[in-house]
Structures are given as structure tokens and as C-alpha cells.
Write a protein that holds these residues in place. Structure first.
Motif, PDB file in Angstrom:
ATOM      1  N   ARG A   1      17.027 -19.827   1.145  1.00  0.00           N
ATOM      2  CA  ARG A   1      18.328 -20.190   0.577  1.00  0.00           C
ATOM      3  C   ARG A   1      18.327 -21.657   0.163  1.00  0.00           C
ATOM      4  O   ARG A   1      18.813 -22.008  -0.909  1.00  0.00           O
ATOM      5  CB  ARG A   1      19.465 -19.933   1.554  1.00  0.00           C
ATOM      6  CG  ARG A   1      20.808 -20.318   0.897  1.00  0.00           C
ATOM      7  CD  ARG A   1      21.985 -20.199   1.775  1.00  0.00           C
ATOM      8  NE  ARG A   1      21.928 -21.171   2.851  1.00  0.00           N
ATOM      9  CZ  ARG A   1      22.858 -21.286   3.771  1.00  0.00           C
ATOM     10  NH1 ARG A   1      23.899 -20.489   3.774  1.00  0.00           N
ATOM     11  NH2 ARG A   1      22.753 -22.187   4.712  1.00  0.00           N
TER      12      ARG A   1
ATOM     13  N   ASP B   1      18.790 -16.271  -4.211  1.00  0.00           N
ATOM     14  CA  ASP B   1      20.101 -15.625  -4.265  1.00  0.00           C
ATOM     15  C   ASP B   1      20.170 -14.506  -3.228  1.00  0.00           C
ATOM     16  O   ASP B   1      19.211 -14.254  -2.501  1.00  0.00           O
ATOM     17  CB  ASP B   1      20.402 -15.101  -5.668  1.00  0.00           C
ATOM     18  CG  ASP B   1      19.452 -13.997  -6.130  1.00  0.00           C
ATOM     19  OD1 ASP B   1      18.583 -13.542  -5.355  1.00  0.00           O
ATOM     20  OD2 ASP B   1      19.592 -13.570  -7.286  1.00  0.00           O
ATOM     21  N   ALA B   2      21.314 -13.823  -3.164  1.00  0.00           N
ATOM     22  CA  ALA B   2      21.530 -12.780  -2.163  1.00  0.00           C
ATOM     23  C   ALA B   2      20.487 -11.669  -2.260  1.00  0.00           C
ATOM     24  O   ALA B   2      19.967 -11.203  -1.236  1.00  0.00           O
ATOM     25  CB  ALA B   2      22.937 -12.211  -2.294  1.00  0.00           C
ATOM     26  N   ILE B   3      20.176 -11.243  -3.471  1.00  0.00           N
ATOM     27  CA  ILE B   3      19.194 -10.166  -3.645  1.00  0.00           C
ATOM     28  C   ILE B   3      17.811 -10.636  -3.202  1.00  0.00           C
ATOM     29  O   ILE B   3      17.109  -9.926  -2.479  1.00  0.00           O
ATOM     30  CB  ILE B   3      19.200  -9.646  -5.089  1.00  0.00           C
ATOM     31  CG1 ILE B   3      20.516  -8.916  -5.353  1.00  0.00           C
ATOM     32  CG2 ILE B   3      17.998  -8.747  -5.355  1.00  0.00           C
ATOM     33  CD1 ILE B   3      20.743  -8.500  -6.785  1.00  0.00           C
TER      34      ILE B   3
ATOM     35  N   ALA C   1      27.961  -4.982   2.661  1.00  0.00           N
ATOM     36  CA  ALA C   1      26.732  -5.350   1.954  1.00  0.00           C
ATOM     37  C   ALA C   1      25.580  -4.395   2.256  1.00  0.00           C
ATOM     38  O   ALA C   1      24.726  -4.156   1.388  1.00  0.00           O
ATOM     39  CB  ALA C   1      26.328  -6.774   2.307  1.00  0.00           C
TER      40      ALA C   1
ATOM     41  N   TRP D   1      24.165  -1.722  -0.217  1.00  0.00           N
ATOM     42  CA  TRP D   1      23.515  -2.090  -1.487  1.00  0.00           C
ATOM     43  C   TRP D   1      22.498  -1.025  -1.904  1.00  0.00           C
ATOM     44  O   TRP D   1      21.694  -0.554  -1.104  1.00  0.00           O
ATOM     45  CB  TRP D   1      22.832  -3.439  -1.328  1.00  0.00           C
ATOM     46  CG  TRP D   1      22.087  -3.904  -2.535  1.00  0.00           C
ATOM     47  CD1 TRP D   1      22.537  -3.921  -3.818  1.00  0.00           C
ATOM     48  CD2 TRP D   1      20.761  -4.435  -2.564  1.00  0.00           C
ATOM     49  NE1 TRP D   1      21.568  -4.433  -4.645  1.00  0.00           N
ATOM     50  CE2 TRP D   1      20.469  -4.746  -3.912  1.00  0.00           C
ATOM     51  CE3 TRP D   1      19.803  -4.666  -1.593  1.00  0.00           C
ATOM     52  CZ2 TRP D   1      19.244  -5.295  -4.297  1.00  0.00           C
ATOM     53  CZ3 TRP D   1      18.594  -5.213  -1.975  1.00  0.00           C
ATOM     54  CH2 TRP D   1      18.322  -5.524  -3.315  1.00  0.00           C
TER      55      TRP D   1
ATOM     56  N   ASP E   1      24.119  -4.222  -7.615  1.00  0.00           N
ATOM     57  CA  ASP E   1      23.576  -5.569  -7.441  1.00  0.00           C
ATOM     58  C   ASP E   1      24.696  -6.604  -7.553  1.00  0.00           C
ATOM     59  O   ASP E   1      24.756  -7.550  -6.769  1.00  0.00           O
ATOM     60  CB  ASP E   1      22.531  -5.882  -8.519  1.00  0.00           C
ATOM     61  CG  ASP E   1      21.255  -5.078  -8.384  1.00  0.00           C
ATOM     62  OD1 ASP E   1      21.079  -4.367  -7.367  1.00  0.00           O
ATOM     63  OD2 ASP E   1      20.434  -5.157  -9.315  1.00  0.00           O
ATOM     64  N   GLU E   2      25.569  -6.417  -8.530  1.00  0.00           N
ATOM     65  CA  GLU E   2      26.648  -7.368  -8.784  1.00  0.00           C
ATOM     66  C   GLU E   2      27.617  -7.434  -7.604  1.00  0.00           C
ATOM     67  O   GLU E   2      28.022  -8.512  -7.176  1.00  0.00           O
ATOM     68  CB  GLU E   2      27.411  -7.009 -10.061  1.00  0.00           C
ATOM     69  CG  GLU E   2      26.596  -7.130 -11.333  1.00  0.00           C
ATOM     70  CD  GLU E   2      25.635  -5.946 -11.581  1.00  0.00           C
ATOM     71  OE1 GLU E   2      25.788  -4.867 -10.953  1.00  0.00           O
ATOM     72  OE2 GLU E   2      24.705  -6.125 -12.380  1.00  0.00           O
TER      73      GLU E   2
ATOM     74  N   THR F   1      25.912  -9.123  -4.561  1.00  0.00           N
ATOM     75  CA  THR F   1      25.882 -10.572  -4.755  1.00  0.00           C
ATOM     76  C   THR F   1      27.262 -11.181  -4.554  1.00  0.00           C
ATOM     77  O   THR F   1      27.411 -12.201  -3.877  1.00  0.00           O
ATOM     78  CB  THR F   1      25.331 -10.904  -6.158  1.00  0.00           C
ATOM     79  OG1 THR F   1      23.998 -10.378  -6.251  1.00  0.00           O
ATOM     80  CG2 THR F   1      25.299 -12.391  -6.413  1.00  0.00           C
ATOM     81  N   SER F   2      28.282 -10.539  -5.105  1.00  0.00           N
ATOM     82  CA  SER F   2      29.648 -11.038  -4.996  1.00  0.00           C
ATOM     83  C   SER F   2      30.138 -11.045  -3.547  1.00  0.00           C
ATOM     84  O   SER F   2      30.770 -12.002  -3.094  1.00  0.00           O
ATOM     85  CB  SER F   2      30.572 -10.186  -5.862  1.00  0.00           C
ATOM     86  OG  SER F   2      31.912 -10.574  -5.692  1.00  0.00           O
TER      87      SER F   2
ATOM     88  N   SER G   1      28.162 -13.909  -1.739  1.00  0.00           N
ATOM     89  CA  SER G   1      28.091 -15.240  -2.352  1.00  0.00           C
ATOM     90  C   SER G   1      28.840 -16.349  -1.614  1.00  0.00           C
ATOM     91  O   SER G   1      28.351 -17.479  -1.584  1.00  0.00           O
ATOM     92  CB  SER G   1      28.519 -15.189  -3.822  1.00  0.00           C
ATOM     93  OG  SER G   1      29.883 -14.880  -3.930  1.00  0.00           O
TER      94      SER G   1
END
Length: 90
Positions: free
Chosen positions: A16, A21-23, A60, A63, A75-76, A79-80, A83
Motif C-alpha cells: 500500500r 490499489d485494493a485489487i 468486500a 468480490w 472490481d469497481e 475498490t469503492s 478505498s
């Protein structure tokens, strides 16, 4: 067999800090934990690494990238959802 949960948490924090990113972090968690990766280890590693509330991690874990069946999120959305805790905090 993957590395320990504690080592995975350290790797997630490092990644991080380097801009993952989250993915990317989710895939890193799966890679590092190897055969120990599952819903519980995903939730534990992200909770310990980023102090994400359990209710957020429960969402989450749906996913589509994990492929654990049932209702899946994009995916969106993944991530949201993550985030606020994954965003760069330098």
C-alpha cells in the motif's frame, strides 16, 4: 503453503505504501497466503493491516475476483468499498 498471516500483513502495508490499489492488495494477499487463503484469512489480513471494519470486509469478500460463489461484487464496487482505508496515506 504460503507465508504467515503476520508476514502477509507486513507485505500488504508495504505494498500500500508503494501505491498498490485494493485489487492489487487482494491478489497479493491471496498469493502470499497460498493454500491458507480463504474468506477468514482475507478478512483477518485486511483487518490487521488496515483496520477495516468487519462489516466492510464482509461485503468486500464477495468480490468476483475471489470466486467464492454466491452474490458477487464487481472490481469497481470492491475498490469503492475498501478505498477509504486503502487510499494513499502518505
Amino acid at each position: 503453503m504460503g507465508i504467515s498471516l503476520e508476514e502477509t500483513v507486513r507485505k500488504l502495508r508495504e505494498a500500500r505504501a508503494e501505491g498498490a490499489d485494493a485489487i492489487g492488495l487482494a491478489l497479493l494477499s491471496r498469493e502470499k497466503l497460498g493454500s491458507n487463503f480463504g474468506v477468514i484469512s482475507f478478512i483477518a489480513s485486511f483487518r490487521l493491516a488496515f483496520d477495516i471494519p468487519l462489516s466492510v470486509l464482509q461485503r468486500a469478500q464477495a468480490w468476483k475476483g475471489f470466486g467464492w460463489g454466491g452474490v458477487q461484487i464487481s472490481d469497481e464496487e470492491f475498490t469503492s468499498v475498501l478505498s477509504p482505508w486503502i487510499a494513499d496515506r502518505r
